[in-house]
Design a protein around this motif. Structure first.
Motif, mmCIF file in Angstrom:
data_model
loop_
_atom_site.group_PDB
_atom_site.id
_atom_site.type_symbol
_atom_site.label_atom_id
_atom_site.label_comp_id
_atom_site.label_asym_id
_atom_site.label_seq_id
_atom_site.Cartn_x
_atom_site.Cartn_y
_atom_site.Cartn_z
ATOM 1 N N VAL A 254 -20.054 37.988 65.268
ATOM 2 C CA VAL A 254 -18.961 39.271 64.612
ATOM 3 C C VAL A 254 -17.637 38.815 65.451
ATOM 4 O O VAL A 254 -17.693 38.816 66.685
ATOM 5 C CB VAL A 254 -19.473 40.398 64.944
ATOM 6 N N ASP A 255 -16.621 38.577 64.753
ATOM 7 C CA ASP A 255 -15.308 38.291 65.152
ATOM 8 C C ASP A 255 -14.674 39.638 64.963
ATOM 9 O O ASP A 255 -14.102 40.111 63.762
ATOM 10 C CB ASP A 255 -14.581 37.227 64.753
ATOM 11 N N THR A 256 -14.488 40.656 65.968
ATOM 12 C CA THR A 256 -13.974 41.994 66.030
ATOM 13 C C THR A 256 -12.530 42.075 65.325
ATOM 14 O O THR A 256 -12.201 42.992 64.420
ATOM 15 C CB THR A 256 -14.214 42.629 67.245
ATOM 16 N N LEU A 257 -11.662 41.230 65.852
ATOM 17 C CA LEU A 257 -10.211 41.408 65.465
ATOM 18 C C LEU A 257 -10.003 40.484 64.229
ATOM 19 O O LEU A 257 -8.845 40.792 63.530
ATOM 20 C CB LEU A 257 -9.302 40.885 66.732
ATOM 21 N N ARG A 258 -10.859 39.627 63.825
ATOM 22 C CA ARG A 258 -10.247 39.091 62.695
ATOM 23 C C ARG A 258 -10.470 39.623 61.283
ATOM 24 O O ARG A 258 -9.287 39.835 60.638
ATOM 25 C CB ARG A 258 -11.243 37.745 62.482
ATOM 26 N N PRO A 259 -11.236 40.429 60.807
ATOM 27 C CA PRO A 259 -12.629 40.899 61.159
ATOM 28 C C PRO A 259 -13.446 40.027 60.308
ATOM 29 O O PRO A 259 -13.291 40.108 59.121
ATOM 30 C CB PRO A 259 -12.768 42.294 61.341
ATOM 31 N N ARG A 260 -14.554 39.553 60.868
ATOM 32 C CA ARG A 260 -15.260 38.714 60.036
ATOM 33 C C ARG A 260 -16.602 38.150 60.797
ATOM 34 O O ARG A 260 -16.763 38.205 61.885
ATOM 35 C CB ARG A 260 -14.496 37.244 59.602
ATOM 36 N N VAL A 261 -17.412 37.705 59.925
ATOM 37 C CA VAL A 261 -18.877 37.265 60.421
ATOM 38 C C VAL A 261 -18.839 35.771 60.101
ATOM 39 O O VAL A 261 -18.640 35.380 59.060
ATOM 40 C CB VAL A 261 -19.950 38.001 59.718
ATOM 41 N N PHE A 262 -19.286 34.997 61.009
ATOM 42 C CA PHE A 262 -19.423 33.759 61.026
ATOM 43 C C PHE A 262 -20.858 33.202 61.456
ATOM 44 O O PHE A 262 -21.449 33.878 62.186
ATOM 45 C CB PHE A 262 -18.525 32.756 62.183
ATOM 46 N N ALA A 263 -21.371 32.307 60.555
ATOM 47 C CA ALA A 263 -22.724 31.956 60.654
ATOM 48 C C ALA A 263 -22.562 30.331 61.191
ATOM 49 O O ALA A 263 -22.019 29.566 60.358
ATOM 50 C CB ALA A 263 -23.339 32.012 59.475
ATOM 51 N N TYR A 264 -23.124 29.874 62.239
ATOM 52 C CA TYR A 264 -23.151 28.669 62.730
ATOM 53 C C TYR A 264 -24.536 27.996 62.976
ATOM 54 O O TYR A 264 -25.447 28.659 63.030
ATOM 55 C CB TYR A 264 -22.423 28.633 64.050
ATOM 56 N N SER A 265 -24.545 26.759 62.725
ATOM 57 C CA SER A 265 -25.752 26.279 63.038
ATOM 58 C C SER A 265 -26.068 26.171 64.585
ATOM 59 O O SER A 265 -24.972 26.053 65.393
ATOM 60 C CB SER A 265 -26.258 24.630 62.494
ATOM 61 N N PRO A 266 -27.199 25.680 65.239
ATOM 62 C CA PRO A 266 -27.238 25.527 66.661
ATOM 63 C C PRO A 266 -26.687 24.544 67.403
ATOM 64 O O PRO A 266 -26.271 24.557 68.337
ATOM 65 C CB PRO A 266 -28.790 25.518 66.937
ATOM 66 N N GLU A 267 -26.134 23.490 66.341
ATOM 67 C CA GLU A 267 -25.720 22.393 66.703
ATOM 68 C C GLU A 267 -24.251 22.663 66.735
ATOM 69 O O GLU A 267 -23.456 21.602 67.332
ATOM 70 C CB GLU A 267 -25.991 21.226 65.781
ATOM 71 N N GLY A 268 -23.748 23.842 66.229
ATOM 72 C CA GLY A 268 -22.401 24.191 66.360
ATOM 73 C C GLY A 268 -21.434 23.992 64.931
ATOM 74 O O GLY A 268 -20.208 23.962 64.978
ATOM 75 N N ALA A 269 -22.166 23.662 64.189
ATOM 76 C CA ALA A 269 -21.466 23.457 62.773
ATOM 77 C C ALA A 269 -21.245 24.834 61.817
ATOM 78 O O ALA A 269 -22.222 25.759 61.774
ATOM 79 C CB ALA A 269 -22.297 22.683 61.569
ATOM 80 N N LEU A 270 -20.126 24.960 61.453
ATOM 81 C CA LEU A 270 -19.839 26.387 60.641
ATOM 82 C C LEU A 270 -20.345 26.154 59.402
ATOM 83 O O LEU A 270 -20.176 25.461 58.728
ATOM 84 C CB LEU A 270 -17.963 26.685 60.906
#
Length: 361
Positions: free
Chosen positions: A192-208
């Motif tokens: 969760v990015d509070t100030l954007r505000p948005r939810v991002f989902a990444y792989s454990p390897e770091g790919a958005l």
């Protein structure tokens, strides 16, 4: 042994002794309060569903002891006792039962191992201290993810606390990352990015992989979202704090429904914080303003609340993060009282009626 070596040995012994005495004196500060009676919810004669277990504010409360040498090293490096909680804000439990605590007061992440009676701090990354660690999560390989809010970074560590990588880039790809959770259904990390505000989902390897949300009050929109939790179906629950609700999305980020509303009644929120699920997929939500934890059924209906404002055991002052392990132990961070409180959820088939003293069963 020559005279100089002998004198140096005496000097070291004296320093160690002084450090040990000073530290022992510090260790005699007030320990976590202990219960004077059994704390259970709901009150008798209803069957107990939640019971208080313990409170701890340092590893000493569950038997950990520092060696004299460890005390000296910390004294020499001007380091704080790594086991003492200063402002525990977020908590997570890994597959081995270790409790990981993001402590904004000491600006570190503490790994408590109750079986080994040990504690290990993660103080930062690449010779940089954490700025404000406010979120922590663990994946299915026991890797640890920390959202460093003021630095705009999400950092990945090994189970032993070794720096592995960054999500969103080493320089920080977020405005104010907060809650973070691992989704075992698809293997993604939700941030969760509070100030954007948005939810991002990444792989454990770091790919958005995906992102969803925008500012607003409608379905799928957020107003200062903070915490996130995942149920056993892989649905994503986002604490939409200043819209006074919990929004539910599927793993793809599609809006499903919402839980709660603004108010001071059962099932309503004033300043909702941490969330977690027990083994029967009941949703637990802490409310900082009401200083209580509310429990909801899988379909969003209010069931029960436990805890109240205060400084005694089973009481809170603005509770924050929450985690539940595979034994249904509920860990609630009580940051401004420098402690974590532990409760247990009792399943219906295990529940037994409790009676007032002297009452007939």
């Amino acid at each position: 042994m020559g005279p100089r070596s002998f004198r140096n040995g005496l000097l070291l012994l004296a320093v160690l002794t002084v450090a040990g005495i000073a530290t022992e004196a510090a260790d005699k500060t007030k320990s976590a309060p202990q219960p004077t009676s059994v704390q259970i919810w709901p009150p008798p004669p209803e069957p107990t569903r939640i019971e208080y277990v313990q409170t701890f504010s340092r590893a000493k409360d569950f038997g950990w002891k520092r060696s004299l040498w460890r005390k000296f090293v910390e004294w020499a490096k001007y380091e704080n006792d790594p086991s003492i909680l200063l402002r525990p804000f977020a908590v997570a439990v890994d597959g081995t039962g270790r409790l990981i605590v993001a402590d904004t007061g000491s600006r570190d992440v503490k790994i408590f191992d109750f079986q080994k009676k040990s504690v290990k701090p993660i103080r930062g990354y690449k010779k940089t201290f954490f700025g404000t660690p406010v979120g922590v999560a663990v994946d299915d390989k026991q890797n640890i993810y920390v959202s460093d809010s003021s630095a705009g970074r999400v950092v990945k560590f090994s189970p032993e606390g070794k720096l592995l990588s960054y999500l969103g880039g080493e320089e920080g790809g977020f405005k104010r990352p907060a809650g973070i959770a691992f989704n075992p259904s698809n293997g993604l990390i939700y941030i969760v990015d509070t100030l954007r505000p948005r939810v991002f989902a990444y792989s454990p390897e770091g790919a958005l992989v995906r992102q969803f949300g925008e500012r607003g009050t409608g379905p799928g929109q957020f107003n200062f979202p903070t915490f996130v939790a995942i149920d056993r179906n892989g649905d994503v629950y986002v604490n939409d704090t200043l819209n006074f609700r919990i929004q539910v999305f599927n793993g793809e980020g599609k809006y499903q429904r919402e839980i709660g509303s603004q108010g001071d009644g059962s099932g309503q929120f004033a300043r909702a914080k941490g969330m977690a699920f027990d083994s029967e997929d009941h949703l637990y939500v802490g409310d900082a303003l009401f200083s209580t934890v509310q429990i909801f059924s899988p379909d969003g209906g209010f069931l029960l609340n436990f805890g109240e404002a205060g400084a005694e055991v089973a009481q809170f002052y603005m509770p924050a993060g929450m985690a539940i392990d595979n034994k249904d132990l509920v860990y609630v961070a009580d940051p401004f009282q420098r402690r974590v409180e532990v409760f247990r959820y009792i399943k219906e088939r295990e529940a037994r009626p409790r009676f007032f003293p002297g009452a007939e069963p």
